[in-house]
Enzyme design. Structure first.
Site, mmCIF file in Angstrom:
data_model
loop_
_atom_site.group_PDB
_atom_site.id
_atom_site.type_symbol
_atom_site.label_atom_id
_atom_site.label_comp_id
_atom_site.label_asym_id
_atom_site.label_seq_id
_atom_site.Cartn_x
_atom_site.Cartn_y
_atom_site.Cartn_z
ATOM 1 N N PRO A 10 -2.796 11.605 -4.262
ATOM 2 C CA PRO A 10 -2.114 11.046 -5.522
ATOM 3 C C PRO A 10 -2.510 9.502 -5.474
ATOM 4 C CG PRO A 10 -0.509 11.418 -3.790
ATOM 5 C CD PRO A 10 -1.857 11.947 -3.390
ATOM 6 N N ASN A 11 -2.806 9.098 -7.025
ATOM 7 C CA ASN A 11 -2.728 7.658 -7.538
ATOM 8 C C ASN A 11 -4.545 7.359 -7.181
ATOM 9 O OD1 ASN A 11 -0.405 7.414 -8.455
ATOM 10 N ND2 ASN A 11 0.156 7.077 -6.066
ATOM 11 N N ARG A 18 -6.657 0.107 -9.664
ATOM 12 C CA ARG A 18 -5.164 -0.112 -8.639
ATOM 13 C C ARG A 18 -5.544 -0.926 -7.540
ATOM 14 N NH1 ARG A 18 -4.018 4.688 -4.265
ATOM 15 N NH2 ARG A 18 -1.773 3.885 -3.787
ATOM 16 N N TYR A 23 -7.797 -1.570 -2.354
ATOM 17 C CA TYR A 23 -8.928 -0.350 -2.629
ATOM 18 C C TYR A 23 -10.096 -0.480 -3.091
ATOM 19 C CZ TYR A 23 -3.817 1.707 -1.548
ATOM 20 O OH TYR A 23 -2.849 1.803 -1.304
ATOM 21 N N ASN A 74 -8.169 12.441 2.059
ATOM 22 C CA ASN A 74 -7.278 11.230 1.969
ATOM 23 C C ASN A 74 -6.129 11.610 1.180
ATOM 24 O OD1 ASN A 74 -6.156 8.900 1.188
ATOM 25 N ND2 ASN A 74 -8.044 7.928 0.462
ATOM 26 N N ALA A 77 -0.326 8.609 -0.380
ATOM 27 C CA ALA A 77 1.079 8.229 0.332
ATOM 28 C C ALA A 77 1.647 9.589 0.975
ATOM 29 C CB ALA A 77 1.983 7.938 -0.703
ATOM 30 N N GLU A 98 -9.280 12.732 8.406
ATOM 31 C CA GLU A 98 -8.334 11.943 7.661
ATOM 32 C C GLU A 98 -8.878 10.585 7.197
ATOM 33 O OE1 GLU A 98 -4.479 11.383 9.553
ATOM 34 O OE2 GLU A 98 -3.933 9.618 8.050
ATOM 35 N N HIS A 100 -8.727 6.777 4.916
ATOM 36 C CA HIS A 100 -8.180 6.012 4.051
ATOM 37 C C HIS A 100 -9.026 4.868 3.812
ATOM 38 C CE1 HIS A 100 -4.470 8.131 4.857
ATOM 39 N NE2 HIS A 100 -4.645 8.022 6.191
ATOM 40 N N ARG A 107 -0.975 -2.634 7.221
ATOM 41 C CA ARG A 107 -0.367 -2.831 6.181
ATOM 42 C C ARG A 107 1.242 -2.584 6.513
ATOM 43 N NH1 ARG A 107 -2.796 0.414 1.351
ATOM 44 N NH2 ARG A 107 -1.548 -0.908 0.177
HETATM 45 C C1 DQA Z 1 -4.475 5.181 1.096
HETATM 46 C C2 DQA Z 1 -3.179 4.721 1.930
HETATM 47 C C3 DQA Z 1 -1.852 5.241 1.646
HETATM 48 O O1 DQA Z 1 -1.048 4.678 2.369
HETATM 49 C C4 DQA Z 1 -1.724 4.876 0.152
HETATM 50 O O2 DQA Z 1 -0.343 5.637 -0.321
HETATM 51 C C5 DQA Z 1 -2.861 5.337 -0.487
HETATM 52 C C6 DQA Z 1 -4.206 5.389 -0.459
HETATM 53 C C7 DQA Z 1 -5.929 4.578 1.411
HETATM 54 O O3 DQA Z 1 -6.725 5.254 1.287
HETATM 55 O O4 DQA Z 1 -5.995 3.329 2.063
HETATM 56 O O5 DQA Z 1 -2.452 5.934 -1.839
HETATM 57 O O6 DQA Z 1 -4.329 6.677 1.874
#
Ligand code: DQA
Length: 143
Positions: A10-11, A18, A23, A74, A77, A98, A100, A107
């Site tokens: 998501p996102n 964003r 990011y 990835n 959240a 995994e 990120h 963070r």
């Molecule tokens: C994320 C880190 C997560 O905490 C966050 O909610 C994201 C992006 C990252 O790629 O750094 O949406 O997965």
């Protein structure tokens, strides 16, 4: 040919605009193009998908069983909350890395916990779009 499914959660469709301090400024299309170039150079096939929906991500993880050799994930959240995605990864048994973009350990405290990490091969965090761990994944492939 080794077949990898790359899932962005998501996102991550909003990459580019964003929170660029966390990011970066590459769009998701640019990140995927980078992944596809790296895959071509390594001679692996890759399929990149993004969803904002937990159930959709779970359905794609299930479909990967028998169709893919590994998963790069990835979970956004959902990393910190989704026992359902964790169970899906455990259920299909595919080697999963995994990834990120940001260093989740540097963070907010809620980001320090990954419920996915215990069922993943490993975790890459903090290297922006350079984090996709092909070498880890290929190291886990049957020789
Ligand atoms: C994320 C880190 C997560 O905490 C966050 O909610 C994201 C992006 C990252 O790629 O750094 O949406 O997965």
């Amino acid at each position: 040919m080794y077949r990898i499914l790359v899932l962005h959660g998501p996102n991550l469709n909003l990459l580019g605009t964003r929170e660029p301090q966390h990011y970066g400024r590459e769009t998701l299309a640019e990140v995927n193009a980078r992944i596809e170039r790296a895959a071509a150079a390594l001679g692996v096939s890759v399929d990149c998908r993004q969803s904002n929906h937990e159930g959709q991500l779970i359905d794609w993880i299930h479909e990967a069983r028998g169709e893919r050799d590994g998963l790069i994930l990835n979970p956004g959240a959902y990393t910190h909350t989704s026992y359902a995605i964790r169970d899906a990864v455990a259920a299909v048994g595919l080697p999963t890395v995994e990834v990120h973009l940001s260093n989740i350990h540097a963070r907010e405290p809620f980001r320090h916990v990954s419920v996915i990490a215990p069922v993943a091969l490993g975790q890459i965090a903090g290297f922006g779009p350079y984090g996709t761990c092909w070498r880890c994944m290929l190291g886990a492939a049957p020789q």
